[in-house]
Design a protein around this motif. Structure first.
Motif, PDB file in Angstrom:
ATOM      1  N   GLN A   1     -32.237  27.572  -0.423  1.00 51.95           N
ATOM      2  CA  GLN A   1     -32.953  28.629  -0.993  1.00 51.95           C
ATOM      3  C   GLN A   1     -32.754  28.677  -2.514  1.00 51.95           C
ATOM      4  N   LEU A   2     -31.563  28.703  -2.753  1.00 54.71           N
ATOM      5  CA  LEU A   2     -31.244  28.582  -4.252  1.00 54.71           C
ATOM      6  C   LEU A   2     -31.808  27.254  -4.883  1.00 54.71           C
ATOM      7  N   ARG A   3     -31.535  26.132  -4.475  1.00 59.14           N
ATOM      8  CA  ARG A   3     -32.176  24.901  -4.990  1.00 59.14           C
ATOM      9  C   ARG A   3     -33.524  25.021  -5.162  1.00 59.14           C
ATOM     10  N   GLY A   4     -34.158  25.703  -4.219  1.00 57.08           N
ATOM     11  CA  GLY A   4     -35.849  25.753  -4.342  1.00 57.08           C
ATOM     12  C   GLY A   4     -36.135  26.577  -5.416  1.00 57.08           C
ATOM     13  N   ARG A   5     -35.291  27.116  -6.222  1.00 54.77           N
ATOM     14  CA  ARG A   5     -35.967  27.903  -7.392  1.00 54.77           C
ATOM     15  C   ARG A   5     -36.397  26.976  -8.455  1.00 54.77           C
ATOM     16  N   ALA A   6     -35.793  25.740  -8.391  1.00 49.66           N
ATOM     17  CA  ALA A   6     -36.270  24.704  -9.380  1.00 49.66           C
ATOM     18  C   ALA A   6     -37.214  23.778  -8.849  1.00 49.66           C
ATOM     19  N   GLY A   7     -37.867  23.215  -9.850  1.00 49.34           N
ATOM     20  CA  GLY A   7     -38.839  22.162  -9.217  1.00 49.34           C
ATOM     21  C   GLY A   7     -40.048  22.661  -8.626  1.00 49.34           C
ATOM     22  N   ARG A   8     -40.578  23.573  -9.092  1.00 50.09           N
ATOM     23  CA  ARG A   8     -41.743  24.662  -8.390  1.00 50.09           C
ATOM     24  C   ARG A   8     -43.064  23.763  -8.792  1.00 50.09           C
ATOM     25  N   GLN A   9     -43.718  23.509  -7.842  1.00 47.69           N
ATOM     26  CA  GLN A   9     -45.182  22.867  -7.940  1.00 47.69           C
ATOM     27  C   GLN A   9     -45.140  21.660  -8.884  1.00 47.69           C
ATOM     28  N   GLY A  10     -44.327  20.637  -8.539  1.00 49.78           N
ATOM     29  CA  GLY A  10     -44.316  19.463  -9.211  1.00 49.78           C
ATOM     30  C   GLY A  10     -43.643  19.511 -10.535  1.00 49.78           C
ATOM     31  N   ASP A  11     -43.024  20.727 -10.825  1.00 53.13           N
ATOM     32  CA  ASP A  11     -42.271  21.022 -12.172  1.00 53.13           C
ATOM     33  C   ASP A  11     -40.984  19.907 -12.141  1.00 53.13           C
ATOM     34  N   PRO A  12     -40.551  19.573 -13.602  1.00 55.63           N
ATOM     35  CA  PRO A  12     -39.258  19.116 -13.225  1.00 55.63           C
ATOM     36  C   PRO A  12     -38.115  20.083 -13.194  1.00 55.63           C
ATOM     37  N   GLY A  13     -37.072  19.789 -12.741  1.00 59.65           N
ATOM     38  CA  GLY A  13     -35.860  20.583 -12.455  1.00 59.65           C
ATOM     39  C   GLY A  13     -34.749  20.008 -11.785  1.00 59.65           C
ATOM     40  N   SER A  14     -33.391  20.540 -12.062  1.00 59.61           N
ATOM     41  CA  SER A  14     -32.271  19.927 -11.206  1.00 59.61           C
ATOM     42  C   SER A  14     -31.624  20.849 -10.705  1.00 59.61           C
ATOM     43  N   THR A  15     -30.724  20.655  -9.800  1.00 55.15           N
ATOM     44  CA  THR A  15     -29.886  21.496  -9.265  1.00 55.15           C
ATOM     45  C   THR A  15     -28.378  20.867  -8.996  1.00 55.15           C
ATOM     46  N   ARG A  16     -27.193  21.740  -9.271  1.00 49.57           N
ATOM     47  CA  ARG A  16     -26.058  21.303  -8.791  1.00 49.57           C
ATOM     48  C   ARG A  16     -25.132  22.249  -8.318  1.00 49.57           C
ATOM     49  N   PHE A  17     -24.022  22.128  -7.525  1.00 52.27           N
ATOM     50  CA  PHE A  17     -23.366  22.970  -6.879  1.00 52.27           C
ATOM     51  C   PHE A  17     -21.814  22.659  -7.344  1.00 52.27           C
ATOM     52  N   PHE A  18     -21.147  23.420  -8.023  1.00 53.42           N
ATOM     53  CA  PHE A  18     -19.717  23.451  -8.223  1.00 53.42           C
ATOM     54  C   PHE A  18     -18.935  24.112  -7.285  1.00 53.42           C
ATOM     55  N   ILE A  19     -18.199  23.323  -6.780  1.00 56.59           N
ATOM     56  CA  ILE A  19     -17.241  24.254  -5.664  1.00 56.59           C
ATOM     57  C   ILE A  19     -15.815  23.926  -5.757  1.00 56.59           C
ATOM     58  N   SER A  20     -14.833  24.609  -4.996  1.00 58.90           N
ATOM     59  CA  SER A  20     -13.530  24.148  -5.182  1.00 58.90           C
ATOM     60  C   SER A  20     -12.834  24.384  -3.671  1.00 58.90           C
ATOM     61  N   LEU A  21     -12.042  23.857  -3.678  1.00 66.78           N
ATOM     62  CA  LEU A  21     -11.371  24.056  -2.185  1.00 66.78           C
ATOM     63  C   LEU A  21     -10.774  25.189  -1.873  1.00 66.78           C
ATOM     64  N   GLU A  22     -10.594  26.191  -2.826  1.00 70.26           N
ATOM     65  CA  GLU A  22     -10.089  27.476  -2.700  1.00 70.26           C
ATOM     66  C   GLU A  22     -11.143  28.261  -2.668  1.00 70.26           C
ATOM     67  N   ASP A  23     -12.403  28.012  -2.203  1.00 73.30           N
ATOM     68  CA  ASP A  23     -13.519  29.000  -2.146  1.00 73.30           C
ATOM     69  C   ASP A  23     -13.356  29.342  -0.787  1.00 73.30           C
ATOM     70  N   ASP A  24     -13.785  30.553  -0.523  1.00 72.80           N
ATOM     71  CA  ASP A  24     -13.403  31.352   0.933  1.00 72.80           C
ATOM     72  C   ASP A  24     -13.999  30.259   2.077  1.00 72.80           C
ATOM     73  N   LEU A  25     -15.210  29.802   1.914  1.00 67.42           N
ATOM     74  CA  LEU A  25     -15.651  29.083   3.060  1.00 67.42           C
ATOM     75  C   LEU A  25     -14.602  27.891   3.356  1.00 67.42           C
ATOM     76  N   PHE A  26     -13.719  27.399   2.551  1.00 69.52           N
ATOM     77  CA  PHE A  26     -13.156  26.178   2.838  1.00 69.52           C
ATOM     78  C   PHE A  26     -11.613  26.771   3.407  1.00 69.52           C
ATOM     79  N   LYS A  27     -11.176  27.876   2.672  1.00 68.87           N
ATOM     80  CA  LYS A  27      -9.798  28.677   3.060  1.00 68.87           C
ATOM     81  C   LYS A  27     -10.171  29.209   4.691  1.00 68.87           C
ATOM     82  N   ARG A  28     -11.447  29.846   5.032  1.00 70.34           N
ATOM     83  CA  ARG A  28     -11.383  30.620   6.197  1.00 70.34           C
ATOM     84  C   ARG A  28     -11.632  29.635   7.268  1.00 70.34           C
ATOM     85  N   TYR A  29     -12.074  28.491   6.847  1.00 71.27           N
ATOM     86  CA  TYR A  29     -12.350  27.558   8.063  1.00 71.27           C
ATOM     87  C   TYR A  29     -11.404  26.317   7.877  1.00 71.27           C
ATOM     88  N   ARG A  30      -9.983  26.551   7.349  1.00 70.11           N
ATOM     89  CA  ARG A  30      -9.045  25.612   7.313  1.00 70.11           C
ATOM     90  C   ARG A  30      -9.375  24.151   6.926  1.00 70.11           C
TER      91      ARG A  30
END
Ligand code: ADP
Length: 797
Positions: free
Chosen positions: A533-562
């Protein structure tokens, strides 16, 4: 002229039994026919006449499939003239697929609003009503106003419903051929009908066709949320003031937080301490059940739920933050007294107390529509779930122009500070070129933190926390302007197009030259769908655009799921400032998300199993009540069970007042007994996990109990109605309800419950030490049995 030779069913069949499809070929035959149906030479009034003719034919029984080709061709031509937009071929294909009951995946900016008009028109001409269910009130109004002139031109009426509208405004909106509104508003209106005592108060027509916008949010993320209507009753017991007690406890010694920080429980020492303070003896005594539940709620509220992460306090109220989106979830509460525990923790005087009078999950509500279809930018990765829960196929519609957006590889850090530093310097670097940047965070807290870091680095940014949809739509519309830096919780400004160069596309070419919108994600979400959903905000109707995620192993997602346990200890990196390059770690990061998606699907499946039988019961009770209300059903309890009295009163007041009295009393007791039944079943649900102790499956036992109790409920109603009719004073005006003590709730209100499996974790029985489980288990089961038994005894008397 209006007949077609294409067999719709054969196409539909080909597409069935596949949950996700990229093949739009079968629909191209239809597209071709629609393209051949030329209407450019007709005058406006001829187009209008054509629409009236289609409406006439639909109302004379011609099926939608038979009318599809001319209807779509007509809408397309009318849209060109009225809105200045002619549906692209891919939009026509999406429209056909939607009419065929599919969920179409169309990238952001591909024009879903315009696309929906095609199936909406086709299904509205019969006059049976179409609901377009939007993501929020703001979009309901915006889309209704935007598309309104087109429907008006074609001779159809259109309305929208917003929170706070009066009954008569709502009724008017629902009487229109097409109504734009949120699923939540429609659901609340549906629940409210259960409390009507006069058919004139009804606002809804029977459901016909529901078009669901942002379908994944409504059908998956919000699906399990129960909508609730509650009422003030006199006999509410104040929750105990447990917060202070909890605050006197010591972490680890008196209570322990479980894995993933989703459960918390008192240790034996903590339990003893609480028992001493309360002075009520053994908390696991039957008489202390309420105290036990309250103390566990207070513990949960105090230790696990964090202000500004899980909820915020605004205008003297607790407002819950949605776990998926980081947004404040409007009118949503926690269940089972937990809400009150949080209010107590924050020192807020609660206005949420009351008895639940009726409730339905959004999922079950949506299923009430005989026909649904949906559209969203992100569906494919959850296709199985749409199939499983709603029987909806996902069809991925290609973009009108090729998508040239670049989705860059994740940058992974060991710890959060390194990540924050990297994001900040990336923003500073890119911002210096003037390229617009949109940053998606997953919590209000994180947004504030990042904004603070950016300010220190001299970058001014807009921070959106989705507090006001309308205002934020305006801000997000400018997120593509030169030099714009917009930090937003994921869903803020949803439904708004981000045009390069800003809303008016000034300096568009320059922004294109700079590479278009740059989207940065600061976390991976529990589902790839939300990332997309977030990525989709860029590159609308053939527009140029780019997306990138910055994450860390301390993020809740990774902590919560060991996450740590998925990596060999020798490979797990020490904290470092540079991104992790190890391929195994990178691969595992991707796996975690898939594992979680699977777990979450399972959880939703379990929750739906819990609600399925009760939902059938609810439907039958609703139908019964609706029948009584609209005089389609007459139970005739009085002539059947109270013959003598009936004859006597018949002579004295006549038949109509007696029927009226029976109707009044029946409607009242259906509500009362159903509310009691819900109360009782929520108590069962809280304690049902104990049957694990007895080696049984909780959900089966729960459903077994609900079947049994529902039988009691039906019997209770009959007894109550007959009992009242036997003694009530009945005059020519029927029964004076107030005088007979049959008081409806003094006020009612609606809200959403944040129903999640973790709530089961606050169940006291799950939080006791192993030694206690056996006795508690036996006791609780006995309590359930006792309650059932008592009900039976009551009936026999
Ligand atoms: P989505 O909901 O798919 O993200 P919207 O419905 O907000 O997209 O539409 C995005 C933009 O595309 C709007 O500005 C709309 O005017 C424009 N648009 C959509 N369809 C067409 C079309 N067929 N021709 C021209 N412009 C279109």
């Amino acid at each position: 002229m209006l007949k077609n030779k294409v067999s719709f069913k054969s196409i539909a069949r080909k597409l069935r039994n596949r949950s996700v499809d990229f093949d739009i070929e079968p629909y191209k035959i239809w597209l071709q026919k629609i393209n051949e149906f030329r209407l450019e030479s007709l005058s406006d009034s001829q187009l209008r006449d054509m629409s009236l003719e289609l409406i006439r034919q639909a109302r004379n029984g011609l099926s939608e499939n038979e009318l599809l080709i001319p209807a779509f061709a007509l809408v397309r031509e009318a849209a060109r003239r009225i809105l200045g937009m002619k549906h692209f071929d891919v939009q026509v294909i999406a429209g056909i697929a939607m009419h065929d009951g599919n969920l179409v995946e169309m990238q952001t900016g591909e024009g879903k609003t315009l696309t929906a008009v095609l199936p909406v028109y086709l299904n509205a001409i019969s006059g049976r009503g179409v609901h377009v269910l939007t993501f929020n009130d703001y979009l309901a109004q915006r889309d209704a106003e935007w598309m309104g002139p087109l429907y008006g031109f074609l001779g159809l009426s259109i309305g929208h419903v917003r929170e706070g509208m009066s009954l008569s405004e709502r009724r008017r909106a629902y009487e229109k051929d097409i109504t734009y509104l949120t699923a939540k508003e429609a659901g609340f209106d549906y629940l409210k009908e259960f409390l009507c005592t006069d058919r004139k108060e009804l606002v809804l027509r029977p459901f016909n066709f529901g078009v669901i916008d942002e379908a994944d949010s409504i059908l998956i993320d919000e699906a399990r949320i129960p909508l609730v209507i509650a009422g003030k009753t006199d006999n509410y017991i104040e929750p105990g003031h447990m917060t202070e007690i909890i605050r006197s406890l010591e972490a680890h010694a008196d209570y322990e937080v479980g894995e993933y920080e989703r459960t918390v429980y008192l240790t034996d020492r903590g339990l003893n301490l609480v028992e001493t303070i309360l002075g009520a003896g053994n908390l696991y005594d039957e008489k202390n059940l309420k105290l036990l539940v309250d103390i566990n709620n207070a513990l949960h509220a105090e230790v696990l739920l964090k202000r500004d992460v899980d909820y915020i306090v605004r205008n003297g109220r607790i407002e819950l933050v949605d776990e998926f989106t980081g947004r404040v979830a409007d009118k949503r509460h926690w269940p089972y007294g937990l809400q009150e525990a949080i209010e107590a923790k924050e020192g807020i005087i609660s206005d949420t107390k009351g008895q639940i009078l009726s409730s339905i999950t959004l999922q079950n509500f949506i299923r009430l529509y005989p026909k649904i279809c949906g559209m969203t930018g992100t569906a494919a990765t959850s296709a199985n779930e749409f199939q499983q829960f709603y029987g909806l196929n996902v069809l991925v519609i290609p973009t009108n122009k090729p998508c040239i957006r670049e989705d860059l590889e994740d940058v992974i850090f060991t710890h959060k500070e390194a990540k924050l530093k990297a994001i900040t310097s990336e923003i500073v670097r890119v911002h210096s070129t003037g390229r617009p940047i949109l940053v998606g965070t997953c919590s209000v807290e994180e947004s504030e933190q990042l904004a603070g870091a950016l300010r220190e680095s001299g970058v001014v940014c807009q921070v959106l926390n989705a507090k006001n949809d309308e205002l934020e739509a305006g801000i997000i519309a400018q997120a593509g302007a030169i030099g714009a830096v917009t930090v937003s919780t994921n869903m803020a400004g949803r439904g708004t197009d981000i045009k390069l160069g800003g809303a008016w596309e000034l300096n568009r070419e320059e922004v294109v030259r700079l590479g278009g919108l740059y989207v940065i994600g600061t976390n991976r979400y529990e589902s790839r769908r939300i990332d997309d959903q977030l990525r989709g905000r860029a590159g609308r109707q053939g527009d140029p655009g780019s997306t990138r995620f910055f994450i860390s192993l301390e993020d809740d997602l990774f902590k919560r799921y060991r996450f740590k346990e998925l990596i060999p200890a020798s490979l797990y990196p020490e904290n470092q400032e540079n991104p992790i390059e190890n391929k195994i770690i990178k691969k595992r990061v991707g796996n975690v998300q898939r594992i979680i998606e699977g777990q979450n699907t399972d959880i939703r499946l379990t929750l739906s199993k819990y609600s399925s039988i009760m939902e059938k019961q609810r439907q039958s009770v609703y139908e019964w009540r609706q029948g009584v209300l609209c005089d389609r059903v007459y139970t005739g309890l009085m002539p059947d069970l109270l013959q003598e009295r009936y004859q006597l009163l018949l002579e004295r007041v006549g038949e109509q007042p007696l029927r009226k009295a029976e109707k009044q009393v029946t409607l009242f007791y259906i509500n009362k007994c159903w509310a009691d039944y819900l109360d009782y079943m929520s108590y069962i649900r809280e304690s049902i996990h104990l049957v694990n102790v007895a080696g049984k499956t909780p959900v089966h036992e729960f459903n077994k109990i609900s079947v049994e109790s529902f039988r009691n409920f039906q019997q209770d109603i009959v007894n109550e109605i007959a009992g009242k009719l036997a003694v009530a004073e009945i005059t020519e005006d029927g029964v004076d309800m107030d005088k007979e003590g049959l008081k409806a709730p003094t006020s009612t209100w609606t809200y959403l419950i944040n129903d999640s499996p973790e709530q089961v974790g606050i169940n006291p029985a799950l939080n006791v030490s192993a030694a206690d489980i056996f006795t508690v288990g036996i006791w609780m089961l006995a309590a359930i049995g006792w309650k059932l038994f008592r009900k039976e005894v009551k009936q026999k008397n």
